[in-house]
Design a protein around this motif. Structure first.
Motif, short mmCIF file in Angstrom:
data_model
loop_
_atom_site.label_atom_id
_atom_site.label_comp_id
_atom_site.label_asym_id
_atom_site.label_seq_id
_atom_site.Cartn_x
_atom_site.Cartn_y
_atom_site.Cartn_z
N ILE A 247 -30.75 -54.52 -9.70
CA ILE A 247 -32.13 -54.79 -10.38
C ILE A 247 -31.92 -54.73 -11.88
CG2 ILE A 247 -34.46 -54.60 -10.78
CD1 ILE A 247 -34.62 -53.34 -8.07
N ASP A 320 -41.78 -55.12 -10.42
CA ASP A 320 -42.48 -54.35 -9.13
C ASP A 320 -42.15 -55.24 -7.93
OD1 ASP A 320 -43.86 -52.44 -10.58
OD2 ASP A 320 -45.77 -53.35 -10.79
N THR A 323 -38.79 -54.44 -6.63
CA THR A 323 -38.55 -53.04 -5.98
C THR A 323 -39.31 -53.32 -4.52
OG1 THR A 323 -41.02 -52.34 -6.60
CG2 THR A 323 -39.00 -51.43 -7.92
N ASP A 324 -40.09 -54.07 -4.35
CA ASP A 324 -40.52 -54.51 -3.01
C ASP A 324 -39.32 -55.20 -2.14
OD1 ASP A 324 -43.02 -53.73 -3.69
OD2 ASP A 324 -44.06 -55.68 -4.04
N ALA A 326 -36.34 -54.67 -3.05
CA ALA A 326 -35.34 -53.75 -2.66
C ALA A 326 -35.33 -52.77 -1.51
CB ALA A 326 -34.99 -52.96 -3.91
N ASN A 327 -36.79 -52.57 -1.29
CA ASN A 327 -36.96 -51.60 0.00
C ASN A 327 -36.89 -52.64 1.21
OD1 ASN A 327 -37.98 -49.30 -1.33
ND2 ASN A 327 -39.80 -50.36 -2.18
N LEU A 336 -30.21 -49.68 -11.09
CA LEU A 336 -31.31 -50.09 -11.65
C LEU A 336 -31.30 -50.16 -13.23
CD1 LEU A 336 -33.98 -47.39 -10.09
CD2 LEU A 336 -33.57 -49.66 -9.62
N LEU A 344 -38.91 -47.17 -12.32
CA LEU A 344 -38.57 -48.16 -11.19
C LEU A 344 -38.20 -47.02 -9.88
CD1 LEU A 344 -38.94 -51.00 -11.58
CD2 LEU A 344 -36.55 -51.18 -11.77
N CYS A 345 -37.32 -46.13 -10.26
CA CYS A 345 -36.99 -45.29 -9.09
C CYS A 345 -38.06 -44.70 -8.32
CB CYS A 345 -36.11 -44.02 -9.60
SG CYS A 345 -35.33 -43.17 -8.55
N LYS A 347 -40.57 -45.97 -7.32
CA LYS A 347 -41.12 -47.16 -6.21
C LYS A 347 -40.06 -47.43 -5.35
CE LYS A 347 -43.84 -48.82 -9.99
NZ LYS A 347 -44.09 -49.79 -10.94
N ILE A 348 -38.94 -46.87 -5.28
CA ILE A 348 -37.72 -47.22 -4.58
C ILE A 348 -38.11 -46.13 -3.19
CG2 ILE A 348 -35.21 -47.33 -3.83
CD1 ILE A 348 -36.55 -49.82 -5.70
#
Length: 434
Positions: A247, A320, A323-324, A326-327, A336, A344-345, A347-348
């Motif tokens: 990302i 944001d 991260t969605d 990525a999940n 990152l 950002l981390c 939210k992971i």
């Protein structure tokens, strides 16, 4: 030019979810032919022990072993490999080993217990595994880093005996692998590989001891064998192809990012490298870097195949959304490459390892950062974790009832046991009620 064609996806497209699903799809359907062959090898080794192992080793690795005593690599051979390494390699290997060990020391789980008001004591006892088998690929694809990553946490956990198996095709050994085994504390090493080595570790032979767990990477035959002996022994994981997800906020040098994507794509044609950014111009710049740098790579054909079939550049409206995505992907490796990686981390939720900031290349984690490089692939980071000391420790529950505890718990157990019509359970508890 590099003639690589990499997919472009946009997270705002109506059918993005399906496109992402198709991109991630990894069909490693069980090859029944391979499964049958592996089952036959497992059965043969289980029945015929050393003779079967020698037979397969001579056949597949082009060896001429006459006696099982020739299968073991003497400790002196490992020591000599270490002592004869060029100084630069020895320094790199030792530094990596020290860093992996320091990190692993932080992972140790300790036993604990607590006492209740009536004197009953409850707790958990931690015990290392008695023995572990470490599979190490041999031949050209020899990975001393894998030896360190698998062996050191086992020794930090206190594993009693660590046994390495490594094939030596045509009798050729890899000195770096043997040196890594020596400094990582491998206790015994055998020059065998393939499904027959997994079988020997799982069932034991006159020469090769049976172990409690088998760890380490291998080809499809090794992976299939590990899957089939699971239950007889523990295994670490069934690993799929290597993956990287980056990302980036568009502020990192595009050449750096292109090379980070190459670093996983060069593993094999099925590896997956994906870049997500909220900056469309940056995605175009990285694509240009890919075209420019690819012809300079030794493994250009593998990288090209990987990026063309499983790679992607994904545009998102903001980080944001990144991260969605990525999940959903739950990648093995997540970089990152942004100004504020900590934000950002947070939210992971799903990733094997997270590499934070512009300077943290994923390749550092593969070799010497300290955390383990044996990581969950194929979205299994949704429910599993990197290899660590905890994989070589067992937990045992402890219960020590006082007389008062036996009285109060006995009444509860009696009611529940009779509710399940298990009368002996109930009466066993009732005998101890005052």
């Amino acid at each position: 030019m590099s003639n690589v064609t990499i997919k472009h996806l946009n997270a705002s497209d109506a059918n993005f979810s399906q496109q992402l699903k198709d991109l991630l799809a990894w069909d490693e359907s069980d090859d029944l032919d391979i499964q049958q062959r592996v089952l036959a090898i497992l059965a043969d080794v289980r029945s015929n022990g050393d003779a079967a192992v020698i037979n397969y080793t001579n056949r597949f690795d082009h060896r001429a072993i006459a006696d099982a005593s020739e299968l073991e690599l003497p400790k002196a051979t490992l020591q000599a490999a270490w002592e004869n390494l060029p100084a630069e390699q020895a320094h790199a290997l030792q530094t990596a080993a020290d860093r992996v060990r320091t990190y692993a020391e932080h992972q140790k789980i300790a036993s604990w217990q607590y006492e209740e008001a009536d004197g009953t004591v409850l707790g958990q006892k931690i015990t290392p595994l008695d023995s572990v088998g470490l599979y190490v690929p041999g031949g050209k694809a020899a990975y001393p880093s894998s030896v360190l990553m698998n062996a050191i946490p086992a020794k930090v956990a206190g594993v009693g005996e660590l046994i390495m198996v490594v094939p030596t095709p045509n009798g050729e050994t890899n000195e770096l692998v043997l040196a890594a085994a020596y400094i990582a504390g491998v206790d015994r090493a055998f020059s065998i590989g393939g499904a027959q080595a997994v079988a020997a570790l799982a069932y034991g032979t006159a020469t090769i001891p049976a172990v409690a767990k088998i760890v380490g990477p291998g080809n499809i035959y090794v992976a299939t064998a590990k899957k089939l002996v699971f239950g007889q022994v523990g295994i670490d994981m069934i690993a799929g192809p290597s993956e990287i997800l980056v990302i980036c906020d568009g502020k990192t040098n595009p050449d750096w990012i292109a090379m980070d994507l190459f670093s996983q794509a060069e593993h094999d044609e099925n590896a997956q490298a994906i870049l997500i950014s909220d900056d469309g111009d940056f995605l175009a710049a990285v694509e240009q870097s890919i075209h420019t740098l690819l012809p300079t790579m030794e493994r250009a054909d593998i990288i090209r195949a990987s990026l063309s079939t499983r790679g992607a550049l994904i545009k998102v409206d903001n980080l944001d959304v990144a991260t969605d995505v990525a999940n959903v992907i739950a990648p093995e490796h997540l970089e990152l490459s942004v100004a504020d990686p900590e934000a950002l981390c947070a939210k992971i939720r799903h990733a094997g390892a997270i590499f934070m900031g512009r300077y943290t290349a994923e390749a550092l984690g593969d070799y010497c950062a300290g955390p383990n490089h044996v990581l969950p692939t194929s979205s299994t980071a949704r429910f599993s974790s990197p290899l660590g000391v905890y994989d070589f420790q067992k937990r045992t529950s402890l219960i020590n009832c006082s007389a008062a505890g036996a009285d109060s718990l006995g009444k509860i157990a009696s009611v529940l046991a009779r509710g399940e019509s298990l009368t002996a359970h109930a009466r066993s508890a009732e005998y101890r009620i005052k």
